[in-house]
Design an enzyme around this catalytic site. Structure first.
Site, short mmCIF file in Angstrom:
data_model
loop_
_atom_site.label_atom_id
_atom_site.label_comp_id
_atom_site.label_asym_id
_atom_site.label_seq_id
_atom_site.Cartn_x
_atom_site.Cartn_y
_atom_site.Cartn_z
CB THR A 256 -12.51 38.89 29.07
OG1 THR A 256 -12.25 37.51 29.33
CG2 THR A 256 -12.63 39.10 27.58
CD GLU B 42 -12.52 27.78 22.40
OE1 GLU B 42 -12.66 28.73 23.19
OE2 GLU B 42 -12.16 26.66 22.77
CD1 TRP C 130 -10.76 31.08 29.41
CD2 TRP C 130 -12.65 32.03 30.10
NE1 TRP C 130 -11.77 30.15 29.30
CE2 TRP C 130 -12.94 30.71 29.70
CE3 TRP C 130 -13.70 32.85 30.56
CZ2 TRP C 130 -14.23 30.17 29.77
CZ3 TRP C 130 -14.97 32.31 30.61
CH2 TRP C 130 -15.22 30.99 30.23
CG ASN D 14 -10.65 24.69 25.38
OD1 ASN D 14 -10.96 25.75 25.92
ND2 ASN D 14 -10.34 24.61 24.10
CG ASP E 45 -14.69 24.58 24.50
OD1 ASP E 45 -13.68 24.94 25.15
OD2 ASP E 45 -15.60 25.37 24.18
#
Lengths: 408, 553
Positions: B174, B192, B242, B260, B302
């Site tokens: 993205t 994740e 990202w 993370n 996270d």
């Protein structure tokens, strides 16, 4: 063959099997919802419903459409294909239709199952059986078809039921921690097949496992996206009538084969003990003191009898199937199976999902007919196996330490 | 009027405009000083999002009104950073790239992006795209299914397309790429999903991959000693990248934040887990790591430190600064990574007491040790962070950062994860913990102390980027759709306009023929709308559009 040995071991393991909690459905469904849905539909199925659908508005009677949309996608909803397993999809539907567990499961939702008429087999006209491709003398995959008693029985069964046989060959793990009972449950729950032969008929293997998770074995055509040892939620499993009995017998280095009456008769011989198997435990418990003192222990598996072949020891208690397999691998073997059979043993049946009563009935009737007509014995003898008919009680309750000490 | 607009668009489309497509590396370097163009993500390689333009200021802003609007025909969240070059605006969505006449909003070209229908499975936090890069007549962008593509800036025609990795294993893209030292640099999403994160350099001419620097080292590589599980945790160790990095042409260094570690269950990956939740200084030609600084070692929360890395000078020192997800505002010497300051910039931070200025490591609280050992805890800030993705602005004259901060906690318990390619790999059970008051506030923050000069609270938190101008203004937007301007000195709201859908985008300002314009994308969606369960947003419809404002007469 290891599978059979582990089957024996399981009898021991179950002595201490804990009672199971089965009321974890919502918890499981919630976990799956968070895994697959929460990042678009809200952590607790609450979202504004603007950039993604508000699942609280899903009509409770539209079960089929729900399944289709999850699998194939719709507008902003991605297609999950077979990433979501059938049992997971059932649980997601449960979660959505109970509105994240806040509402009871509605009658309408249950009734509008995609196929309300009783299911017989997964694919109409076909009987799919999960058979171990490395099941020793019991089953093995061949270029065209298969071999072994389990394979022969499902082949005859399909014929008797007028169905086309389809085999899902799976790899029976050669590891002690693998659990063939759970594997059987997992394969059935995952929809890999209608039936699994070679199921040890212990009462403890027929209840209490639903609600647990179990790892799938490796199987042919396993999709890439499922990792090894993938765990699935187990569903209730039932078993057919028995078709054979697994027994243990004394094997000696030939040529003389005495008529043994008990394990104590091995006194004075160089006895081998197959470690971690029931046969091994019985040898150590029921042999004479002098014999046990002299006995040597070896790793379990096909190599055990090869050690005997090479003179490491000259007598042992093993499963009859293990001897048959050794004999097949080594037709000029000097090992001989005596007529002695240890009274402990168990029956083999065919496992299938409990909710499939029509199939269970059909399989039962066909097996009974095959048994009384001598068809099963014929199949076994065709594969040069020693065959033993099932003995009552067909389903053994459980094996206790007392049994091991006293049944001889 | 209409005729004139169309003919201009046609001229641009034909590329007749002289020199229209020559963006050199020097142009990119100078982007900050050429307000007629916006050529780099963040309005300059330093990502300050601060403009010297002041036609629109605290006095005139009351006359700010829309000039044009353009429908993106999309119901996903709109987070794209608009580029402007020579009268043409370039905007991305997850499934299209458009070129618009910057003065009229008329479409010059639209290039639709096809990706497999199952791709959104692997996008944790919204189906978005954050913008493009421009260089030498081409527009560069990434796609959700992890392709890097180049389009002809004149026609939108695809020039090349390179697959970064198979999206089915949990990777997606993205990020808005940047061009640094002639290399196209991209990051990856999927923290994740048990990915192994990386940053990549591509040849902008032909799409050939020049390098890939993993943010999680393989056994034996430098940093691997910080993965002490003895197994293969590193293979799924996370460390996504990202958000777009910054670039210092003088030091020829790219600064990129990493996310993370995965899974969240930190107990299963003992050690610091380099280079997750870190600030990396990279050599653009090779991807070589010059230095690193880790914000959250062995992170269970996270605290995805991908946040933008702003470059500026403080007390004569070249610094890089970050308002991290973990709630601390870091200032580092960007020549060598030495920590200069690290202070809390939000009110509720309970996972660490402070950052030890000697070691640079967090002084963690019992909350963190308990979380790592599998006990249930409530920690602040949540996985949403003290600040989420939304980039802050920095006014170098005021020496103040403007950031949309969050005030959300999380109930959390680490559990054993089961790895399945392309499926969430959380390793934790969690639920949001909402505060009594506002869930977010726009804050003016002193980078050296973390203290706020002022704040403008919002019950539904703002998730948009911030823009600062020399006109004494700060622009941002709300998730209920208001595009807002604040007085940067005192935080009083001086203007707002309802754009019809929620704003989670990135405001920019530019000028043309002596007129200053402000552009923002509107379009509700992305992580907060999807994940938080805030039903108050049910009344804010989705629907992407581009809005451009200027002063009325």
């Amino acid at each position: 063959m290891i599978r059979l040995i582990v089957g024996f071991m399981l009898g021991l393991a179950l002595l201490t099997a804990p009672a199971l909690a089965s009321d974890a459905k919502l918890k499981k469904a919630t976990g799956l919802y968070k895994l697959f849905c929460a990042h678009c539909h809200g952590l607790n199925m609450v979202n504004p419903g603007t950039s993604s659908f508000d699942l609280r508005k899903w009509p409770k009677e539209k079960k089929d459409e729900f399944y289709t949309v999850v699998k194939k996608g719709k507008r902003n909803m991605p297609a999950w294909g077979d990433v979501v397993t059938p049992e997971e999809l059932d649980l997601l539907w449960f979660y959505v239709v109970t509105r994240a567990g806040k509402k009871p499961f509605p009658e309408a939702a249950a009734k509008s199952a995609p196929a309300p008429e009783p299911v017989t087999t997964m694919e109409p006209g076909k009987l799919t059986a999960c058979v171990a491709r490395n099941g020793g003398v019991m089953s093995g995959a061949r270029h065209n078809g298969g071999t072994g008693l389990d394979y022969g029985v499902v082949e005859a069964l399909a014929e008797a039921l007028n169905l086309e046989l389809e085999v899902t060959w799976f790899e029976s793990e050669q590891e002690e921690e693998s659990d063939p009972v759970k594997e059987t449950y997992a394969m059935l729950a995952h929809g890999l097949c209608d039936i699994v032969p070679g199921f040890a008929l212990y009462a403890s293997a027929l209840s209490g496992l639903e609600g647990q998770r179990g790892a799938l074995p490796r199987w042919d055509d396993q999709p890439d996206h499922l990792p090894l040892g993938f765990q699935v939620d187990l569903k209730p499993v039932a078993a057919s009538a028995p078709y054979a009995r697994m027994e243990m017998g004394i094997v000696v280095s030939g040529p003389d084969v005495p008529a043994f009456k008990s394990l104590a008769d091995l006194d004075g011989r160089k006895v081998g003990v197959e470690q971690g198997t029931l046969a091994g435990v019985l040898t150590l418990r029921q042999g004479t003191q002098a014999m046990v003192a002299q006995a040597q222990t070896f790793n379990p598996g096909p190599a055990f009898l090869w050690k005997m072949e090479n003179g490491a020891f000259d007598a042992a208690l093993v499963t009859v199937a293990a001897f048959d397999f050794h004999k097949r691998q080594n037709p000029i073997s000097k090992l001989r199976l005596s007529d002695y059979r240890h009274p402990l043993g168990f029956n083999l049946g065919i496992a299938l999902l409990k909710n499939n009563a029509p199939l269970a009935k059909g399989v039962d009737e066909a097996l009974k007919a095959m048994l009384s007509s001598g068809k099963v014995r014929k199949i076994a003898e065709g594969y040069k196996m020693h065959y033993a008919e099932p003995k009552a009680p067909y389903v053994q309750t459980r094996l206790t330490l007392k049994d091991i000490l006293t049944i001889r | 009027m209409a005729l004139k607009q169309i003919s201009l668009a046609a001229l641009l489309a034909l590329g007749v405009h002289s020199g229209a497509l020559a963006q050199s590396l020097d142009d990119l370097k100078n982007d900050k000083n050429t307000p007629g163009d916006i050529l780099t993500y963040g309005m300059g390689y330093d990502l300050t999002r601060h403009s010297a333009l002041k036609q629109i200021n605290t006095d005139t802003v009351k006359n700010l009104r829309p000039v044009w609007t353009y429908s993106l025909a999309d119901t996903r969240g709109q987070e794209s950073f608009p580029l402007v070059h020579d009268g043409v605006m370039y905007v991305t969505t997850h499934n299209s790239t458009v070129a618009l006449d910057a003065l009229t909003g008329k479409q010059i070209w639209k290039q639709v992006i096809e990706y497999p229908a199952e791709t959104p499975r692997v996008a944790c936090c919204g189906i978005v795209n954050r913008g493009a890069a421009i260089f030498n007549g081409k527009i560069y962008r990434t796609t959700l299914d992890a392709y890097v593509i180049a389009l002809d800036a004149k026609t939108g025609k695809e020039v090349w397309r390179t697959n970064s990795i198979d999206f089915k294993t949990g990777y997606s893209m993205t990020v808005a790429p940047i061009i640094a030292d002639g290399v196209l640099i991209t990051g990856i999403s999927g923290g994740e999903y048990g990915i192994r994160g990386y940053i990549e350099g591509y040849d902008p001419e032909n799409g050939k991959r020049l390098w890939r620097t993993y943010t999680v080292p393989a056994p034996g590589e430098p940093g691997s000693e910080t993965w002490k599980d003895g197994g293969d945790a590193w293979k799924r160790g996370g460390g996504p990248t990202w958000l777009t990095g910054s670039y210092d042409p003088d030091l020829n260094t790219v600064y990129w934040g990493t996310g993370n570690a995965a899974s969240w269950n930190a107990g299963l990956r003992p050690g610091d887990n380099l280079y997750t939740s870190s600030i990396l200084a990279l050599e653009p030609k090779t991807g070589k790591i010059k230095w690193h600084y880790q914000t959250s070692p062995n992170d269970p929360f996270d605290h995805d430190g991908t946040n933008e890395l702003i470059l500026t000078e403080l007390d004569g020192k070249k610094v890089v600064m970050q308002a991290s997800r973990n709630g601390f505002f870091y200032v580092l010497d960007r020549t060598n990574g030495t920590l200069i300051a690290a202070n809390k910039f939000v009110d509720n931070v309970n996972w660490a007491n402070k950052i030890d200025m000697g070691t640079g490591r967090p002084d963690v609280t019992e909350i963190t040790t308990k979380a790592r050992s599998g006990e249930e805890v409530v920690y602040w800030p949540s996985a949403f962070g003290g600040k989420n993705w939304s980039p802050m602005a920095y006014n170098p004259d005021m020496k103040i950062a403007f950031a949309n901060t969050l005030n959300i906690g999380m109930k959390y318990k680490a559990v054993e994860p089961q790895y399945r390619p392309g499926v969430f790999y959380f390793g934790a059970e969690f639920a949001w913990e909402w505060p009594k008051g506002a869930r977010g506030s726009l804050r003016a923050i002193d980078p050296m102390t973390g203290k706020m000069k002022w704040q403008a609270e919002s019950d539904i938190p703002r998730m948009a980027a911030v823009l600062s101008t020399a006109g004494g203004l700060v622009f941002t937007g709300t998730q209920t759709g208001e595009f807002e301007a604040f007085n940067s000195e005192n935080g009083s709201k001086v203007w707002e306009y309802n754009t019809g859908s929620g704003i989670v985008g990135q405001p920019v300002t530019w000028e043309k023929d002596g007129k200053q314009y402000v552009t923002i994308l509107s379009g509700s969606g992305a992580v907060y709308v999807l994940f938080s369960g805030d039903e108050r947003l049910a009344k804010t419809p989705a629907g992407g559009s581009v809005w451009t404002f200027a002063l009325g007469d």
